[in-house]
Design an enzyme around this catalytic site. Structure first.
Site, short mmCIF file in Angstrom:
data_model
loop_
_atom_site.label_atom_id
_atom_site.label_comp_id
_atom_site.label_asym_id
_atom_site.label_seq_id
_atom_site.Cartn_x
_atom_site.Cartn_y
_atom_site.Cartn_z
CE LYS A 170 -101.28 16.50 -37.06
NZ LYS A 170 -101.60 17.73 -37.80
CG ASP A 195 -98.42 19.71 -38.17
OD1 ASP A 195 -98.18 20.90 -37.87
OD2 ASP A 195 -99.50 19.34 -38.67
CD GLU A 221 -97.90 20.39 -41.92
OE1 GLU A 221 -99.11 20.65 -42.05
OE2 GLU A 221 -97.42 19.24 -42.05
CG ASP A 246 -101.40 23.01 -42.33
OD1 ASP A 246 -102.26 23.28 -43.20
OD2 ASP A 246 -101.59 22.13 -41.47
CE LYS A 268 -103.70 19.72 -44.02
NZ LYS A 268 -104.03 20.33 -42.72
#
EC number: 5.1.1.-
Length: 356
Positions: A170, A195, A221, A246, A268
């Site tokens: 992240k 991400d 991402e 995303d 998701k």
């Protein structure tokens, strides 16, 4: 059918930080749908994490679901689909709650027939297939393990404490993102997914993509905010790495648009409303030539086991949610720490059982 709601609070093993904020625990609701088959009570399970930045509140969502219980109680047979049933009784239900009910119904349907859900989708009808339901023939897609944003020393410590074959890192909250990847790379040769959680500009993304590719990053991402379509087009054309949507790909209607701006999508299941729409999204993405990933929120083994039914249909997977908590209330799908591949329980449906 009987509808029961089980609220839980899932403490995080470590504070989990992304560009949107930080949390140390995750409230969640596990939904149980049950029916009686041949005098035996059979239950299916789904999960709705109560993620605060989606405006979800456990008490309110429990009330909403509980109010639906009488409508389910009137159903003597399983609905043809959860989507059609909810269109009749709760057309405006939040996608996270729709997801929990959709997964619970699919789990229940497979349990009634006595087969794992992923094999029911493929037409298998028995738990006694000599090739273990053809498991060895299914696509093996490993899951990554996520290293949340933190001071670089803490991120290194977390990586060293949890050896894994693929990591998601992240980033996106500061100017030291490249330094973080360089520091982590000193301690593992595992591939990285990055991400940025909408935290970069187009210029940053394009420049960083070349450096990150040299450091063993597989893709980036959601680097940009969802409304920056001009910047996203530039990134799509000039990035040295594939770009995966995303936040820009929430539901089925987003897939076609993403094909013009991204190389792949991260689905998701909670955001799109369940496994049923997720599978349609996968099919449409393939038609558009997109790579497909499925990701999780912070969920127990109930949510993760549901998403894991999609693994044979995926290119990439982020299903580590249950690894990030300390009091998993269920047993279900786990993952091999050497390969990252799913280990499916020898149980029908999505393979979960509540233990707390």
């Amino acid at each position: 059918m009987q509808l029961i709601v089980h609220p839980y609070t899932l403490p995080m093993a470590n504070p989990f930080r992304i560009a949107h904020g930080s949390r140390t625990e995750q409230p969640t609701l596990i939904v149980e749908l049950s029916t009686v088959s041949m005098t035996t009570r059979i239950s299916g399970y789904g999960e709705a994490p109560m993620t605060s930045y989606y405006g979800l509140d456990s008490a309110e969502c429990t009330r909403v679901l509980t109010d639906l219980a009488p409508a389910f109680a009137q159903k003597k047979d399983l609905p043809e689909s959860m989507e059609s049933f909810l269109e009749e009784v709760a057309p405006d239900l939040h996608p996270f709650l729709r997801c929990a009910l959709d997964v619970a119904l699919e789990d229940l349907r497979a349990r009634v027939q006595g087969v794992p859900l992923r094999h029911l989708w493929r037409g298998k009808t028995s738990m006694d297939s000599p090739d273990r339901y053809g498991e060895a023939k299914l696509r093996q897609t490993p899951t990554c393990y996520t290293i949340g944003l933190a001071p670089v020393e803490e991120m290194v410590r977390k990586l060293k404490a949890f050896p894994w074959p693929i990591y998601k890192i992240k980033l996106g909250a500061g100017d030291d993102d490249l330094a973080i990847i360089r520091a982590l790379r000193k301690h593992t040769e595992a591939p990285f997914y990055v991400d940025a959680n909408t935290g970069w500009t187009a210029e940053q993304t394009i420049a960083l993509s070349h450096e990150l590719k040299a450091l063993g990053v597989v893709f980036i991402e959601q680097p940009l905010k969802t409304d920056d379509l001009t910047g996203q087009k530039e990134v799509f054309q000039h990035s040295a790495l594939p770009i995966i949507a995303d936040e820009s790909c929430q539901t089925e209607v987003d897939v076609d648009r993403c094909a013009r701006y991204f190389h792949g999508i991260n689905i998701k299941v909670v955001k799109c409303g369940g496994l049923t729409p997720a599978r349609r999204m996968i099919a449409r993405a393939r038609e558009q030539g997109l790579k497909v990933m499925a990701g999780c929120m912070t969920e127990s083994s109930v949510g993760i086991s549901g998403i894991a039914q999609l693994l044979p249909e995926l290119d990439y997977a982020d299903m580590d949610g249950a690894m990030l908590i300390t009091n998993d209330p269920a047993r279900g799908v786990t993952f091999d720490p050497v390969t990252g591949y799913a280990i499916y329980p020898d149980r029908p449906g999505i393979g979960v059982e509540l233990i707390a």
